[in-house]
Design an enzyme around this catalytic site. Sequence first.
Site, PDB file in Angstrom:
ATOM      1  N   HIS A  38       0.823  -1.213   0.000  1.00 16.18           N
ATOM      2  CA  HIS A  38       0.000   0.000   0.000  1.00 16.18           C
ATOM      3  C   HIS A  38       0.855   1.261   0.000  1.00 16.18           C
ATOM      4  O   HIS A  38       0.559   2.231  -0.689  1.00 16.18           O
ATOM      5  CB  HIS A  38      -0.933   0.007   1.218  1.00 16.18           C
ATOM      6  CG  HIS A  38      -2.260  -0.629   0.927  1.00 16.18           C
ATOM      7  ND1 HIS A  38      -2.412  -1.993   0.861  1.00 16.18           N
ATOM      8  CD2 HIS A  38      -3.479  -0.094   0.669  1.00 16.18           C
ATOM      9  CE1 HIS A  38      -3.673  -2.271   0.581  1.00 16.18           C
ATOM     10  NE2 HIS A  38      -4.345  -1.134   0.456  1.00 16.18           N
ATOM     11  N   LYS A 103     -10.379  -7.825   7.569  1.00 15.81           N
ATOM     12  CA  LYS A 103     -11.080  -8.126   8.812  1.00 15.81           C
ATOM     13  C   LYS A 103     -10.976  -6.924   9.731  1.00 15.81           C
ATOM     14  O   LYS A 103      -9.995  -6.181   9.683  1.00 15.81           O
ATOM     15  CB  LYS A 103     -10.510  -9.378   9.477  1.00 15.81           C
ATOM     16  CG  LYS A 103      -9.073  -9.232   9.964  1.00 15.81           C
ATOM     17  CD  LYS A 103      -8.646 -10.440  10.752  1.00 15.81           C
ATOM     18  CE  LYS A 103      -7.174 -10.446  11.100  1.00 15.81           C
ATOM     19  NZ  LYS A 103      -6.842  -9.914  12.417  1.00 15.81           N
TER      20      LYS A 103
HETATM   21  S1  SF4 Z   1      -6.543 -15.718  13.455  1.00 19.04           S
HETATM   22 FE1  SF4 Z   1      -4.951 -14.847  14.758  1.00 19.04          FE
HETATM   23  S2  SF4 Z   1      -3.060 -15.091  13.642  1.00 19.04           S
HETATM   24 FE2  SF4 Z   1      -4.736 -15.372  12.195  1.00 19.04          FE
HETATM   25  S3  SF4 Z   1      -5.095 -13.364  11.288  1.00 19.04           S
HETATM   26 FE3  SF4 Z   1      -6.450 -13.541  13.043  1.00 19.04          FE
HETATM   27  S4  SF4 Z   1      -5.304 -12.615  14.734  1.00 19.04           S
HETATM   28 FE4  SF4 Z   1      -3.842 -13.067  13.120  1.00 19.04          FE
END
Ligand code: SF4
Lengths: 185, 281
Positions: A38, A103
Amino acid sequence: MKTVELTTPLDEKQISNLESGDKVFLSGEIYTARDAAHKKLVALIEEGKDLPFDLQGAIIYYVGPAPSKPGQVMNSAGPTTSYRMDVFTPLLLKHGLKGTIGKGPRSKEVRDAMVKHGGIYFAAVGGAAAGIASTVKEAEVIAYDELGPEAIRRLVVERMPLFVVNDTRGNDLFEAGVAEYRREE
Amino acid sequence: MRELDVSRITEAVADLSIRTNIYLPDDVKKALQESLEREESPLGKEILQVILDNHDISEREKMPICQDTGVAIVFLEVGQDVHFTGGALEDAVNEGVRQGYKEGHLRKSMVADPVIKRKNTTDNTPAVIYTRIVPGDKVKIVFAPKGGGAENMSEVRMMTAADGIDGVKDFVVDRVSRSGGNPCPPIVVGVGLGGSFERCAMLAKEALMRPIGEPNPDPDYNEVEKDILRRINNLGIGPQGLGGRTTALAVHIKMVPCHIASMPVAVNVQCHVSRHGETII
Ligand code: SF4
């Protein structure tokens, strides 16, 4: 809340039809980029140079995959946390980016820019990385190979499962979802 | 005195790197399964099912559960009657990480310079190594790959005695509340109390190693854990932060004595991919 099958490139109508809370199966071409890429993309835009891929109508997936095994198209490849890209995203949306996949929630600036330029933010399930990888049918590094997991890749995905978090009307699934299940002490 | 060639350490660390990234401990899987039965949000349920299905895929395909295969956190408990031969102990641990992350096709996520150059070291070294000398002639290795998303939501606060247990509870709940969907909920919350600035942070990490479902040995703190867990799950954050009743699977507190002027508190946030494994040599 509806379930929608989408194939890239997305047109304006498909994008404006999406609503926060919809479940989407996404197919077609998308690009991967995270922190380091980015920074480089934004520097190229500021210098007026060409980007390694066409931003018009593009979707960026925030991911740094695990390295593929021999003969494997894609090793585990779940989303990384999106807020780290927030400082860069409004400029990319202004230059034609239509969707982002990651996310966690986005900043107000990013949400406002999605309303202004007609963009969508999708959530993939963080940590469900082996399952997501099975929806990737093609993958190639197209820029910054030296960045390893942070290189920009062109992916072709087939029915990648996503949820619409932010739509073009300013709705936010994080806010709405949390408000619904919160219990005051 | 027991002589131990450090190549044994390398082998064990390499094996643990791969194993912990593919197979989640049973207690974590069980807690996720139970949360699916309890979750009220349909979307939350769907996400929990995706998470559980992912375990099956990763085990079947021998792929890492999560692409972020973490910084390699290594706790060593070295018996004081062990004499290492064949090289330096820490080099052997790092060699194990190097081999495991290469052979296991795990992601290399370490940058050599954290601020200016941020260039990847390309082999996931160096590991973060904590060594304790204990009685005996065995070596225990606990390996815990830690992803960045959840680690970034962690915090240390130097509180005062006047803040009391209510202050601690409020701080932990607030830290989780501010984390929202970022650390891939449902999370496990490690809390360190006491010691010093750095010791309480380590305690918080050690607390994450306790199996979910095993009560706190101190009944008072066991109640505090339950109370904090209830409050966290009432935040409504839910699986992936998209709303629901399962924000955390467990809260684990670990405490040690501290100075009369201090009350250090640390919160180490762990995602649902709560990986750790151990070997005794
Ligand atoms: S599950 Fe845990 S290690 Fe995997 S992306 Fe999410 S925070 Fe990071």
